[in-house]
Design an enzyme around this catalytic site. Structure first.
Site, PDB file in Angstrom:
ATOM      1  N   LEU A  95      34.383 -40.407  14.219  1.00  0.00           N
ATOM      2  CA  LEU A  95      33.341 -41.413  14.328  1.00  0.00           C
ATOM      3  C   LEU A  95      32.999 -42.050  12.995  1.00  0.00           C
ATOM      4  CD1 LEU A  95      32.881 -39.584  16.937  1.00  0.00           C
ATOM      5  CD2 LEU A  95      30.561 -40.443  16.865  1.00  0.00           C
ATOM      6  N   CYS A  96      32.497 -43.266  13.103  1.00  0.00           N
ATOM      7  CA  CYS A  96      31.992 -44.016  11.965  1.00  0.00           C
ATOM      8  C   CYS A  96      30.467 -43.897  12.012  1.00  0.00           C
ATOM      9  CB  CYS A  96      32.445 -45.467  12.105  1.00  0.00           C
ATOM     10  SG  CYS A  96      32.062 -46.540  10.744  1.00  0.00           S
TER      11      CYS A  96
END
Length: 236
Positions: free
Chosen positions: A83-84
């Site tokens: 994830l960012c």
């Protein structure tokens, strides 16, 4: 210390309806996680999104790693399933990305905080700083096509629902970020009235552990690659 804190958090989250967790090979540092989106207004409603979550030996002074096992088509989710999201970045400010220390991981965070942030991220994408450029472009230029792609991911995720597992009904309280209340009655009533999504019972234990180790040096070892860190944005 890490084992004790993680066991407390695991026991608390194991009671929740919006997340299904198990220990991978009975390892307290390695969790099998499934996020269940219970908001009927969400594009991801009804999904059962499997992921892995691993914890460092010096948790909570360093953040866990989180990865969807079947990457979702989302602007802020890498093709690898990572994830960012700033809450999973190592503590301290990052001059390169512009992230403040308050936006990144801190020992005050907990597993519940991370998972709630990830659920919020799904419907609150930030296409301006994408991990998946194609998804960001599609969301911006052809939102209806993007929504159809998301619905496809949701339907595929239902194939991972374990046999015999009962998916929670949509009227079961969904998770919301904890909100501090200023009124004096809050603390008097907190023991009798739990919050809507079943707040973590491990807060007090976690706070005591953190206090005793507050002078420990933060782990500077990042868990994202250098290139990923530069493009990631805060989605807490």
């Amino acid at each position: 210390m890490a084992e004790r804190i993680l066991m407390n958090e695991f026991k608390t989250l194991h009671k929740e309806k919006w997340v299904h967790i198990q220990l991978h090979n009975d390892d307290i540092f390695n969790w099998d996680v499934a996020l269940i989106v219970m908001n009927p207004d969400s594009l991801y409603y009804g999904g059962y999104f499997k992921a892995s979550m691993t914890f460092p030996s010096d948790y909570p002074y360093a953040p866990p790693k989180f990865r969807f096992l079947k990457p979702l088509y989302h602007p802020n989710i890498y093709p690898s399933g990572k994830l960012c999201i700033s809450i999973l970045h190592t503590p301290g400010e990052d001059e390169m990305s512009g992230e403040l220390a308050s936006e990144r991981w801190s020992p005050a965070q907990r597993v519940e905080s991370v998972l709630i942030s990830i659920i919020s991220l799904l419907d609150d994408a930030e296409p301006a700083s994408p991990a998946n450029i194609d998804a960001a472009v599609l969301l911006r230029n052809e939102p209806e096509v993007y929504r159809q792609r998301v619905k496809s991911d949701v339907e595929k995720s239902k194939m991972d629902i374990p046999a015999g597992f009962e998916m929670p009904a949509h009227d079961t309280p969904a998770p919301e970020p904890p909100v501090e209340k200023e009124d004096h009655d809050f603390w008097a009533d907190s023991d009798a009235d739990s919050d809507e999504f079943g707040g973590s019972d491990s807060d007090e234990t976690l706070g005591m552990e953190q206090s005793s180790g507050s002078d420990m040096e933060m782990d500077e070892d990042g868990f994202e690659s250098a290139n990923e860190d530069f493009t990631e944005t805060d989605k807490v």
